[in-house]
Design a protein around this motif. Structure first.
Motif, PDB file in Angstrom:
ATOM      1  N   HIS A 194       1.964   4.794  -0.033  1.00 26.01           N
ATOM      2  CA  HIS A 194       1.352   4.222   1.166  1.00 26.01           C
ATOM      3  C   HIS A 194       1.960   2.864   1.488  1.00 26.01           C
ATOM      4  O   HIS A 194       2.342   2.579   2.639  1.00 26.01           O
ATOM      5  CB  HIS A 194      -0.158   4.105   0.933  1.00 26.01           C
ATOM      6  CG  HIS A 194      -0.931   3.606   2.107  1.00 26.01           C
ATOM      7  ND1 HIS A 194      -1.258   2.275   2.279  1.00 26.01           N
ATOM      8  CD2 HIS A 194      -1.447   4.260   3.180  1.00 26.01           C
ATOM      9  CE1 HIS A 194      -1.936   2.136   3.401  1.00 26.01           C
ATOM     10  NE2 HIS A 194      -2.072   3.321   3.965  1.00 26.01           N
ATOM     11  N   ASP A 195       2.089   2.012   0.479  1.00 27.82           N
ATOM     12  CA  ASP A 195       2.596   0.661   0.687  1.00 27.82           C
ATOM     13  C   ASP A 195       4.075   0.670   1.073  1.00 27.82           C
ATOM     14  O   ASP A 195       4.500  -0.063   1.978  1.00 27.82           O
ATOM     15  CB  ASP A 195       2.387  -0.162  -0.586  1.00 27.82           C
ATOM     16  CG  ASP A 195       2.713  -1.624  -0.393  1.00 27.82           C
ATOM     17  OD1 ASP A 195       2.133  -2.241   0.529  1.00 27.82           O
ATOM     18  OD2 ASP A 195       3.544  -2.159  -1.144  1.00 27.82           O
ATOM     19  N   LEU A 196       4.880   1.491   0.401  1.00 28.63           N
ATOM     20  CA  LEU A 196       6.308   1.560   0.693  1.00 28.63           C
ATOM     21  C   LEU A 196       6.568   2.124   2.093  1.00 28.63           C
ATOM     22  O   LEU A 196       7.539   1.738   2.758  1.00 28.63           O
ATOM     23  CB  LEU A 196       7.027   2.402  -0.362  1.00 28.63           C
ATOM     24  CG  LEU A 196       7.063   1.797  -1.773  1.00 28.63           C
ATOM     25  CD1 LEU A 196       7.533   2.825  -2.786  1.00 28.63           C
ATOM     26  CD2 LEU A 196       7.958   0.556  -1.815  1.00 28.63           C
ATOM     27  N   THR A 197       5.687   3.012   2.544  1.00 36.86           N
ATOM     28  CA  THR A 197       5.806   3.547   3.895  1.00 36.86           C
ATOM     29  C   THR A 197       5.431   2.479   4.922  1.00 36.86           C
ATOM     30  O   THR A 197       6.101   2.318   5.948  1.00 36.86           O
ATOM     31  CB  THR A 197       4.912   4.791   4.064  1.00 36.86           C
ATOM     32  OG1 THR A 197       5.258   5.761   3.067  1.00 36.86           O
ATOM     33  CG2 THR A 197       5.106   5.419   5.439  1.00 36.86           C
ATOM     34  N   LYS A 198       4.362   1.736   4.660  1.00 32.16           N
ATOM     35  CA  LYS A 198       3.961   0.647   5.557  1.00 32.16           C
ATOM     36  C   LYS A 198       5.070  -0.401   5.674  1.00 32.16           C
ATOM     37  O   LYS A 198       5.290  -0.976   6.751  1.00 32.16           O
ATOM     38  CB  LYS A 198       2.678  -0.008   5.043  1.00 32.16           C
ATOM     39  CG  LYS A 198       1.413   0.795   5.316  1.00 32.16           C
ATOM     40  CD  LYS A 198       0.197   0.145   4.686  1.00 32.16           C
ATOM     41  CE  LYS A 198      -0.055  -1.244   5.249  1.00 32.16           C
ATOM     42  NZ  LYS A 198      -1.249  -1.882   4.636  1.00 32.16           N
ATOM     43  N   GLN A 199       5.775  -0.633   4.574  1.00 27.91           N
ATOM     44  CA  GLN A 199       6.856  -1.618   4.588  1.00 27.91           C
ATOM     45  C   GLN A 199       8.119  -1.091   5.268  1.00 27.91           C
ATOM     46  O   GLN A 199       9.040  -1.863   5.540  1.00 27.91           O
ATOM     47  CB  GLN A 199       7.214  -2.019   3.153  1.00 27.91           C
ATOM     48  CG  GLN A 199       6.147  -2.814   2.420  1.00 27.91           C
ATOM     49  CD  GLN A 199       6.632  -3.224   1.042  1.00 27.91           C
ATOM     50  OE1 GLN A 199       7.728  -3.742   0.884  1.00 27.91           O
ATOM     51  NE2 GLN A 199       5.805  -2.981   0.030  1.00 27.91           N
ATOM     52  N   GLY A 200       8.167   0.211   5.515  1.00 26.23           N
ATOM     53  CA  GLY A 200       9.355   0.796   6.121  1.00 26.23           C
ATOM     54  C   GLY A 200      10.434   1.168   5.131  1.00 26.23           C
ATOM     55  O   GLY A 200      11.519   1.612   5.518  1.00 26.23           O
ATOM     56  N   ILE A 201      10.144   1.004   3.843  1.00 24.15           N
ATOM     57  CA  ILE A 201      11.114   1.391   2.814  1.00 24.15           C
ATOM     58  C   ILE A 201      11.238   2.904   2.755  1.00 24.15           C
ATOM     59  O   ILE A 201      12.328   3.455   2.532  1.00 24.15           O
ATOM     60  CB  ILE A 201      10.701   0.803   1.453  1.00 24.15           C
ATOM     61  CG1 ILE A 201      10.744  -0.733   1.527  1.00 24.15           C
ATOM     62  CG2 ILE A 201      11.597   1.309   0.329  1.00 24.15           C
ATOM     63  CD1 ILE A 201      10.180  -1.429   0.315  1.00 24.15           C
ATOM     64  N   ILE A 202      10.127   3.590   2.955  1.00 22.20           N
ATOM     65  CA  ILE A 202      10.110   5.041   3.123  1.00 22.20           C
ATOM     66  C   ILE A 202       9.840   5.317   4.599  1.00 22.20           C
ATOM     67  O   ILE A 202       8.833   4.836   5.139  1.00 22.20           O
ATOM     68  CB  ILE A 202       9.025   5.709   2.255  1.00 22.20           C
ATOM     69  CG1 ILE A 202       9.222   5.357   0.774  1.00 22.20           C
ATOM     70  CG2 ILE A 202       9.021   7.217   2.468  1.00 22.20           C
ATOM     71  CD1 ILE A 202      10.482   5.894   0.162  1.00 22.20           C
ATOM     72  N   GLY A 203      10.708   6.060   5.236  1.00 17.76           N
ATOM     73  CA  GLY A 203      10.528   6.362   6.648  1.00 17.76           C
ATOM     74  C   GLY A 203       9.330   7.262   6.883  1.00 17.76           C
ATOM     75  O   GLY A 203       9.090   8.211   6.122  1.00 17.76           O
TER      76      GLY A 203
END
Length: 289
Positions: A257-266
């Motif tokens: 969830h956090d990595l997606t919010k950061q844009g690290i995971i598209g």
């Protein structure tokens, strides 16, 4: 007992994800759940090949591995014993172990660290006893975990898994390499200062650019939580119907969830989360909810 079982892959709707899928290994068995089933599959096969009839293992008082080993032994007609770390206690997990016929030996923390010595002291005259490390850590365990990748019928840009010992991660990485996939494997260690997990993975398989460790989602360390993590669990389960345990899977899903919010995971990339079960760990954290 460990016949071929293919756990389902379920798409999850949970903001901000568009393509989040979950490999529901938590549905394999109520007691030999998730990666515990995967790990014990080939461990028990090796024990039986060696004509061993007594499984001896190790874990904490709320160990899913102990319950899984006790259940697997009982169903296979084997004896089981566990060295339990810490002072003698009673809880729901140890009750299940007891009902499945497992003998429990409570062990002080200093002695517990010397697992092979404990085994030799207590079972040097028992040629039927078979040593199983804490959490099932072994090369045989990686064989079972590698089968998760073989079962997949679609490809994913990213696969996520929580890690304690690194055994499941090693199996997944090995599976990705054998299948020739371009998938990135993201490992979420649940212990503080767990960079050593990369070394543990390397004991079982060759490291590669497929592997990425995220060391900042431990929430204080093993079996530690924060109000933020507990709130995330409540929200996730209420909206998806998928239970998470605070020790492993909740930290993994929070990281996604956090990595997606950061844009690290598209948000449009296909992500597969390995649900490794362990839901009985909720019993040890009832006061947190």
């Amino acid at each position: 007992m460990f016949e071929e079982i293919f756990s389902p892959v379920q798409k999850i709707a949970f903001t901000p994800f568009s393509n989040l899928y979950v490999k529901r290994d938590d549905l394999i068995d109520p007691y030999i759940s998730g990666n515990k089933w995967r790990k014990l599959k080939y461990i028990l096969a090796k024990a039986k090949a060696k004509n061993k009839t007594h499984l001896v293992t190790f874990g904490g008082a709320y160990s899913n591995h102990l319950v899984a080993t006790a259940a697997a032994a009982s169903r296979s007609g084997l004896k089981s014993t566990a060295f339990v770390r810490g002072e003698e206690v009673k809880n729901e997990m140890l009750l299940l172990c007891h009902l499945f016929g497992m003998k429990l030996i409570f062990t002080d923390r200093e002695s517990y660290r010397k697992k092979y010595q404990l085994f030799d002291i207590h079972f040097k005259n028992d040629d039927q006893a078979y040593f199983i490390d804490e959490g099932g850590a072994s090369v045989e365990a990686t064989f079972g975990c590698a089968e998760i990748i073989r079962e997949l019928t679609e490809t994913y840009e990213h696969i996520f898994c929580a890690a304690g010992t690194g055994t499941t991660a090693a199996g997944l990485l090995s599976g990705i390499q054998k299948q020739g996939l371009n998938t990135k494997l993201h490992i979420i260690p649940v212990l503080k200062g767990a960079s050593f997990i990369q070394t543990e993975i390397a004991k079982y398989t060759t490291l590669s650019g497929h592997l990425k460790l995220h060391l900042d989602y431990h929430f204080g360390g093993y079996a530690k939580t924060t109000p933020e993590l507990i709130s995330f669990i409540k929200n996730f389960t209420a909206k998806t119907g998928v239970l998470l345990d605070p020790v492993y899977t909740a930290k993994m899903f929070y990281a996604i969830h956090d990595l997606t919010k950061q844009g690290i995971i598209g948000k449009e990339e296909k992500v597969l989360a390995i649900h490794t079960g362990g839901l009985m760990g909720l019993f040890g954290m009832m006061d947190k909810f």
